[in-house]
Design a protein around this motif. Structure first.
Motif, PDB file in Angstrom:
ATOM      1  N   VAL A   1     -12.556  -5.061  -7.930  1.00 51.71           N
ATOM      2  CA  VAL A   1     -12.268  -6.165  -8.691  1.00 51.71           C
ATOM      3  C   VAL A   1     -13.274  -5.931 -10.101  1.00 51.71           C
ATOM      4  N   ALA A   2     -14.361  -5.452  -9.688  1.00 49.43           N
ATOM      5  CA  ALA A   2     -15.176  -5.138 -10.708  1.00 49.43           C
ATOM      6  C   ALA A   2     -14.838  -4.287 -11.802  1.00 49.43           C
TER       7      ALA A   2
ATOM      8  N   ARG B   1      -6.701  -9.989  -4.955  1.00 52.04           N
ATOM      9  CA  ARG B   1      -7.788  -9.111  -5.346  1.00 52.04           C
ATOM     10  C   ARG B   1      -8.614  -9.063  -4.335  1.00 52.04           C
ATOM     11  N   LEU B   2      -9.010 -10.111  -3.707  1.00 56.12           N
ATOM     12  CA  LEU B   2     -10.073 -10.059  -2.637  1.00 56.12           C
ATOM     13  C   LEU B   2      -9.742  -9.605  -1.300  1.00 56.12           C
TER      14      LEU B   2
ATOM     15  N   THR C   1     -13.706  -4.554  -1.789  1.00 57.10           N
ATOM     16  CA  THR C   1     -13.021  -5.434  -2.723  1.00 57.10           C
ATOM     17  C   THR C   1     -13.761  -5.638  -3.975  1.00 57.10           C
ATOM     18  N   VAL C   2     -15.060  -6.342  -3.779  1.00 60.29           N
ATOM     19  CA  VAL C   2     -15.790  -6.652  -4.883  1.00 60.29           C
ATOM     20  C   VAL C   2     -15.638  -5.484  -5.931  1.00 60.29           C
ATOM     21  N   GLY C   3     -16.116  -4.225  -5.400  1.00 62.75           N
ATOM     22  CA  GLY C   3     -16.343  -3.032  -6.342  1.00 62.75           C
ATOM     23  C   GLY C   3     -14.718  -2.947  -7.095  1.00 62.75           C
TER      24      GLY C   3
ATOM     25  N   LEU D   1     -15.585 -16.832   2.756  1.00 71.31           N
ATOM     26  CA  LEU D   1     -16.744 -16.369   2.100  1.00 71.31           C
ATOM     27  C   LEU D   1     -17.925 -16.816   2.784  1.00 71.31           C
TER      28      LEU D   1
ATOM     29  N   ALA E   1     -15.517  -6.278   2.255  1.00 74.49           N
ATOM     30  CA  ALA E   1     -15.748  -7.398   1.279  1.00 74.49           C
ATOM     31  C   ALA E   1     -16.579  -6.622   0.038  1.00 74.49           C
ATOM     32  N   GLY E   2     -17.287  -5.738   0.269  1.00 70.98           N
ATOM     33  CA  GLY E   2     -17.967  -4.866  -0.859  1.00 70.98           C
ATOM     34  C   GLY E   2     -16.950  -3.808  -1.701  1.00 70.98           C
TER      35      GLY E   2
END
Length: 427
Positions: free
Chosen positions: A89-90, A9-10, A85-87, A55, A82-83
């Protein structure tokens, strides 16, 4: 969540050929063990260390860009990836969280939805959705099922619960009662939230109701003719108490499983029951004998009364008839005394001769030869006996007389009779 899924997911594209997986010493160790560098799963500890380094590198580049204003285009690209990816996942986490609010209510059930622990609404049968935890929660309740509570026993009647089964009657006798209560839910919200332990509440209400009903009844009434009434009164009283408690339960039936005296006095009670049954049997026999004798006695008395009435009527009528006949004869006698006397004489002799067997003999003819019709007399007696055999025998008091013989009239005797009657009239 597994570490491999988190890594995917990352968006960490890691390869076993990447020098970060290990040094030449690791390759030499794998070669010594007979493995190629690309064979087998990666080391989890190494993956975790690599993830932490990645990280730290991302956040370190960000801090360097903010402090020194440099770092090159490579660091900015890594931060942008990375942004994203985090979005993603959220977003996935939000979808999963929203999907956790879906639930299915089966037929015959009701879904109760609460908002922050407080009742919100009921969900019908089928697919439903609510706000996920911690905003809302749901609980399903079966409303079509008929539930059963056992009082005085558990499982079967042999497994007795003496504390629940023994109770006192109005005539101060102890009785052992085992019964079952069937009920269903009419208000699932009240069933869930108005009482702490709803099923135990129903059991306690049933025990309270049966004790009150039995305490107002006699022991024999509860044991025999009043069992159905006790069950019905218990059901009504239970429903009143449950409605007062707002329990949401509807009592449908109360079934008596066993009603008997305690085991310690069972033998003595059986003897008393047998004595009572013997008493009832003897009373029934006496009543049957009375029902047989009294109607017969009444019938015999009525028959005697009717016979006496008939005899009285016969005597009175005969006396009245004789008196009337005497009056009529007296009137005729006053008109013609001689003729009336002759007529009375002839009627009397006719009555006498009609009931006797007779042979007329003329004694003044001077003949020494008498002729007796013995053959006719014998034939007449034989015919009478045959007729008597064919006919039902009469009562002993009755006397059968032979039929009258034909009367042989003598002209000379008739003349003498008329002369004697004239002489009597002349006198």
């Amino acid at each position: 969540m597994p570490l491999s899924s988190l890594v995917k997911r990352l968006g960490l594209k890691l390869s076993l050929n990447d020098p970060r997986w290990g040094s030449d010493k690791d390759g030499n160790r794998q070669a010594q063990e007979g493995k190629k560098p690309g064979d087998g799963p990666p080391d989890l500890d190494q993956l975790w260390r690599d993830f932490n380094q990645r990280l730290n590198g991302l956040f370190g580049n960000k801090n360097r860009n903010n402090n020194g204003g440099g770092g090159g285009g490579g660091g900015g690209g890594e931060l942008k990836g990375a942004g994203i990816t985090v979005g993603a996942v959220a977003a996935i986490a939000v979808l999963v969280w929203l999907a956790s609010g879906a639930f299915i209510v089966q037929e015959g059930q009701k879904g109760i939805v609460t908002t922050f622990g407080r009742y919100s609404h009921e969900a019908p049968a089928g697919f439903n959705w609510r706000w996920p935890y911690p905003f809302q929660a749901h609980e399903t309740v079966i409303v079509s099922q008929v539930r059963t509570v056992e009082v005085g026993y558990r499982g079967n009647t042999r497994n007795k619960q003496a504390r629940e089964a023994l109770m006192l009657t109005d005539d101060e006798n102890i009785i052992d009662i085992q019964f079952a209560v069937q009920y269903r839910l009419k208000d699932p919200v009240a069933w869930l939230y108005n009482n702490r332990d709803a099923e135990d509440t129903v059991r306690q209400v049933a025990e309270t109701a049966i004790r009150e009903i039995v305490g107002r009844s006699k022991m024999d009434f509860v044991l025999y003719e009043g069992r159905e009434k006790v069950a019905y009164d218990t059901q009504q009283l239970m429903q009143q108490i449950l409605d007062r408690y707002a329990s949401g339960a509807l009592v449908t039936n109360v079934t008596m499983q066993g009603v008997q005296p305690p085991e310690q006095v069972q033998a003595a009670f059986d003897d008393a029951v047998k004595a009572g049954q013997d008493r009832e049997r003897q009373k029934n026999e006496g009543q049957a004998y009375a029902n047989d004798i009294i109607p017969k006695a009444r019938g015999a008395a009525f028959r005697l009364l009717q016979e006496a009435e008939a005899y009285r009527s016969m005597v009175v009528e005969n006396a009245s008839g004789n008196a009337d006949r005497f009056k009529s004869v007296l009137a005729e006698y006053q008109k013609a005394p001689g003729v009336t006397r002759d007529r009375m004489y002839l009627d009397t002799m006719q009555q006498i001769f009609a009931s006797t067997s007779k042979v007329m003999v003329d004694s003044k003819a001077g003949s020494n030869l008498l002729y007796l019709p013995l053959d006719k007399l014998i034939a007449q007696v034989a015919a009478t006996e045959a007729q008597r055999a064919n006919v039902t025998a009469p009562p002993p008091a009755a006397v059968l007389l032979p039929p009258p013989e034909p009367t042989f009239s003598d002209p000379r005797r008739d003349g003498r009779s008329r002369e004697s009657s004239r002489d009597r009239e002349s006198r």
